[in-house]
Enzyme design. Structure first.
Site, mmCIF file in Angstrom:
data_model
loop_
_atom_site.group_PDB
_atom_site.id
_atom_site.type_symbol
_atom_site.label_atom_id
_atom_site.label_comp_id
_atom_site.label_asym_id
_atom_site.label_seq_id
_atom_site.Cartn_x
_atom_site.Cartn_y
_atom_site.Cartn_z
ATOM 1 N N LYS A 10 0.845 -1.202 0.000
ATOM 2 C CA LYS A 10 0.000 0.000 0.000
ATOM 3 C C LYS A 10 0.879 1.250 0.000
ATOM 4 C CE LYS A 10 -2.343 -1.233 3.733
ATOM 5 N NZ LYS A 10 -1.977 -2.634 3.946
ATOM 6 N N CYS A 25 -11.755 2.130 16.953
ATOM 7 C CA CYS A 25 -10.597 1.240 16.818
ATOM 8 C C CYS A 25 -9.592 1.329 17.962
ATOM 9 C CB CYS A 25 -9.895 1.444 15.477
ATOM 10 S SG CYS A 25 -9.076 3.011 15.265
ATOM 11 N N MET A 26 -9.507 2.452 18.656
ATOM 12 C CA MET A 26 -8.450 2.581 19.658
ATOM 13 C C MET A 26 -8.947 2.883 21.061
ATOM 14 S SD MET A 26 -5.958 1.798 18.071
ATOM 15 C CE MET A 26 -5.109 1.837 19.618
ATOM 16 N N MET A 36 -6.859 -4.702 16.624
ATOM 17 C CA MET A 36 -8.323 -4.698 16.682
ATOM 18 C C MET A 36 -8.918 -5.918 17.385
ATOM 19 S SD MET A 36 -9.212 -1.843 15.597
ATOM 20 C CE MET A 36 -7.720 -1.316 16.377
ATOM 21 N N GLY A 73 -4.171 1.518 13.802
ATOM 22 C CA GLY A 73 -4.484 1.261 12.399
ATOM 23 C C GLY A 73 -4.511 2.491 11.524
ATOM 24 N N GLN A 74 -4.420 3.671 12.125
ATOM 25 C CA GLN A 74 -4.504 4.902 11.331
ATOM 26 C C GLN A 74 -3.257 5.755 11.568
ATOM 27 O OE1 GLN A 74 -8.636 6.612 10.886
ATOM 28 N NE2 GLN A 74 -8.837 5.691 12.896
#
Lengths: 773, 76
Positions: free
Chosen positions: A90, A179-180, A363, A400-401
């Protein structure tokens, strides 16, 4: 400058070699390659500029190649200690995602059901007037902003200042709640302060890696490469503890599968074994830990306006041991499906005083209706054994971000948070008001809505105006049908700032085209407390504008010129310097911008010109005020070992809905795919979502690979093609689907239950029926 | 026309075997380190389809333990 095709091809090949040589040199100092093979490698006329990657929370340093005002190439930055020159599939295609054919370049306003192009000035005027009108008619808490962990630090900072400080509402949330939040809940309850104590360098020291429901091979591939490197170089051991078999399981030394939700029981069983064998670090526990228990049977937040208040009370070690008697490996084997032998094996790895152990999770543990608890329990293991805050001994929650940590957690773009502290604390409000140049009475003392409840409030009509920036909730919210319908209700006004059309722009009244990544200047903060700067490298297309500047423009239209006095050419520097004032202390000091411009990021606390790699350990952390370890987030400097039981999830398979549904990501696509699906090579690799089935289940149901399958939950139905013996293998009775595909919205099926402490929803377990379509 | 570079790790004791196997592929340029077991591999193919086939072939090489991609370009 290179010439035409042949020259260009030769040039790019040499560039590819140069990148690999540079990376190898960074990873293996002193490494040599044959001179004749590497001579004449080009420096080239592409201009290479450093940036953090746009995608996940690892925060790889990349170099972006600029040619004729366009970003044309990406390579790993060998100067970055994060990725040491490596780049995932990616990352190295990242620039292509800036140039999709359907890029939003003009503001669009919905008129009579159709979108009409307008100028940015008119669009921002409309947003400002609607915001003003809604507040006047319905009160401060009728307006809201919803951002994300992709907000840059300045984006999140001005959003919080504008809404909390100027508009007097705590209706500020971000998708990191999805998510966090569980990780934050774990940190705050155990240590009293957020974010990991360790860093990626732990990978170079650990003897054992335990991955708790974390498919690193696909979600954090560059970090996983570093783990594999240690496996081959130093014989480090990787344990994959998960609910389904993945690429990570295959590459690990050992794969251990557990039944959904029972990680709680297994973690307790590991603690039981550690204490039963006397493997605990008695001195560490007595000097640096307290023990507590909290409420049990705490609910799942399924009903609107659900409330929860924790009540903690102290316990002693004997009481904790007594509690753990319900969690012998033999008893837990029956709940979890994990053999007592495997539980004892995991306990022995943690319990061995000669092994350094790092636990990674993401996650699997955080999207959990007991997210805070399972975070607490893994910390328990590390605290009991004293394996924490030293190189190689690290409980490590990954993100994840790109700026879930830097923006959402550090700037505090959540309803209860401020850039320093929480809205409930008068001193924290005073500090914010002083720096923001607003009356302290402007900042309300009570949190309002966390993410799920914010969208429920939109449904009920309590919220009437919502501005959504750089996120795609109409794909990501659990039980998404309810919230899509909510946004379309009469009397709601939705503004969406994004770079491409998505299901979320579909519900917008105004769409604002945003500048993306290196089309503007900004900063991200990654999982290991590393703040990274990137300059504007190319011009954004059309009328695209950074999210930061959109907010400033609207704030000024509402009369807050004094609070947003920044000059366009220097606003990022001005905002960052203002923000740094919140963290001007040894526990969180951030590096000056001039340092970040030179370096491939810098970890906070940044004290006396140096980053801090391991917090809470006086040997490494200048914020410690006593010898040994100082968990200074707690008043007495002691971390808490929490007594937390196993509790079942709110929905389990039944006769009518006999399968567990698990959702997640794939290597090729990032989150909802709005960027990676515009990268042709990635889109071709995984063009649509699918449902993974165990071959035994598939055979029993008469489903072959590629057949269309109907999934049904209590909340919705979805058809998708079957994938059997693909890259992932769920156990019998489970199915898995990725969520990147907006044409197959798996969140129509998921349940909007959440962890009562952190308010994080669980996307990993609900019950579905599976039929051949 | 994709060009990609990788760092390849051989299986234990199979470095030379890996070098020989990789050299068999026309699309591969192989650059072994002189003093370390890792090998740089550069693949150059005519189309994305060929690239996919190439990747599949690489994964089947028994002496290859791990392949980490470093950079990639498409010359189209």
């Amino acid at each position: 400058m290179y010439k035409q095709t042949e020259d260009r091809r030769s040039f790019l090949k040499k560039m590819a070699i140069l990148s690999a040589v540079t990376t190898a040199t960074a990873m293996f100092p002193g490494i040599l390659f044959a001179e004749e093979q590497t001579k004449n490698l080009p420096v080239g006329d592409l201009e290479w500029k450093k940036a953090p990657c746009r995608f996940c929370g690892v925060g790889c340093g990349v170099k972006v190649g600029i040619e004729n005002g366009k970003a044309v190439a990406v390579k790993g930055d060998p100067n970055s200690t994060v990725n040491k020159g490596l780049c995932c599939v990616k990352g190295y295609h990242a620039v292509i995602s800036m140039y999709g054919k359907d890029r939003l370049t003009k503001p669009l306003v919905k008129k009579n059901g159709k979108y009409v192009e307008t100028s940015m000035k008119e669009a921002l005027d409309l947003v400002a007037s609607k915001l003003k009108e809604t507040r006047e008619q319905h009160g401060n808490d009728s307006v809201s902003i919803y951002g994300s962990g992709q907000w840059t630090i300045p984006d999140g900072y001005v959003a919080s200042k504008f809404f909390k400080g100027c508009l007097s509402t705590n209706n500020v949330e971000a998708n990191a709640r999805l998510c966090m939040a569980g990780a934050v809940g774990g940190f705050l309850t155990t240590f009293g302060i957020d974010e990991p104590m360790g860093c990626y360098e732990d990978i170079d020291h650990a003897d054992v890696f335990v991955l708790w429901g974390n498919n690193m091979a696909e979600m954090h591939p560059v970090l996983f490469s570093r783990l594999l490197d240690q496996k081959y170089k130093r014989k480090a051991v990787i344990i994959d503890f998960a609910t389904r078999t993945t690429r990570t399981s295959v590459a690990a030394n050992k794969s251990i599968l557990f039944k959904p939700q029972t990680d709680l029981a297994v973690a307790n069983a590991i603690c039981h074994e550690i204490l039963r064998n006397g493997w605990e670090n008695k001195e560490f526990v007595s000097k640096y830990c307290n023990l507590s228990k909290g409420k049990t049977n705490i609910g799942y937040g399924l009903e609107d306006k659900f409330k929860f208040k924790e009540e903690a009370s102290a316990i002693n070690l004997d009481e904790f041991k007594k509690f753990l008697e319900d969690y012998t490996p033999e008893k837990v084997e029956k709940i979890s499906g994990v053999s007592a032998k495997d539980i004892k094996y995991m306990a022995s790895l943690y319990g061995d005083p000669n092994k350094k152990v790092t636990s990674f999770w993401c996650m699997g543990m955080n999207q959990h209706t007991r997210a805070t608890w399972i975070n607490n329990l893994v910390y328990n293991i590390h605290l009991l054994t004293g394996k924490i805050s030293t190189p190689g001994n690290s409980p490590f929650s990954l993100t994840g971000q790109p700026s879930a940590c830097g923006t959402v957690r550090e700037v505090g773009t959540l309803t209860n948070r401020l850039p320093y502290g929480v809205v409930m604390n008068p001193k924290h409000r005073e500090k914010a008001a002083k720096i923001w140049n607003v009356p302290v009475s402007n900042i309300p003392p009570k949190p309002t809505y966390h993410t799920v409840e914010m969208f429920r409030a939109l449904d009920r009509g309590d919220i009437k105006f919502m501005w959504i920036q750089v996120t795609n909730p109409m794909v990501t919210l659990p039980n998404v049908n309810r919230y899509t319908d909510a946004a379309k209700k009469e009397g709601r006004f939705i503004v969406v700032s994004d770079i491409y059309p998505t299901p979320t722009t579909d519900i917008a009244d105004v769409i604002l085209p945003s500048a993306m990544w290196v089309e503007r200047e900004g900063l991200f903060g990654n999982s290991e407390r590393r703040t990274q700067y990137f300059e504007q490298m190319v011009n954004p297309p059309g009328e695209c504008m950074s999210d930061t500047w959109q907010l400033i423009e609207v704030a000024r239209r509402l009369g807050f010129q004094e609070q947003f006095p920044y000059k366009e050419e220097t606003h990022i520097e001005e905002i960052y310097n203002e923000y740094r004032q919140f963290h001007n202390n040894k526990k969180h000091n951030m590096a000056p911008l001039e340092v970040l411009k030179e370096e491939a990021g810098m970890q906070w606390p940044y004290v006396d010109g140096k980053p801090t790699q391991w917090r809470f350990n006086a040997k490494y952390d200048p914020a410690c005020t006593k010898e040994g370890f100082d968990f200074y987030g707690k008043p007495d400097g002691k971390a808490i070992i929490w007594q937390r039981p196993y509790e079942a999830p709110p929905e389990v398979p039944t006769e009518e809905f006999p399968f567990w549904l698990n959702t997640g990501r794939v290597l090729e696509h990032w989150h909802t795919g709005s960027m990676t699906r515009r990268i042709p090579v990635l889109n071709r690799a995984v063009p649509h979502a699918y449902v993974e089935l165990n071959p035994v289940d598939a055979k029993r149901l008469g489903i072959s690979d590629g057949d269309m399958v109907l999934l049904t939950s209590k909340r919705g139905k979805l058809k998708m093609p079957a994938l059997i013996n693909g890259r992932g293998l769920p156990p019998v009775g489970q199915v898995f689907t990725p969520f990147f595909d907006e044409n197959m919205l798996v969140n129509k099926l998921t349940l909007d239950a959440y962890d009562p402490i952190s308010k994080q929803p669980d996307y990993k377990k609900c019950a579905v029926r599976v039929e051949k379509a | 026309m994709p060009i990609k570079s990788y760092i390849a790790y051989p299986s234990e004791g199979k470095r030379q075997e890996l070098i020989e196997a990789l050299k068999e592929f026309e699309e591969c340029e192989v650059i072994p380190s002189e003093n370390h077991k890792i090998i740089i591999v550069v693949t150059e193919t005519d189309s994305k389809e060929e690239e996919k086939v190439m990747e599949a072939k690489l994964k089947e090489v028994n002496s290859l333990m791990m392949l980490s991609m470093v950079a990639g370009f498409d010359t189209n």
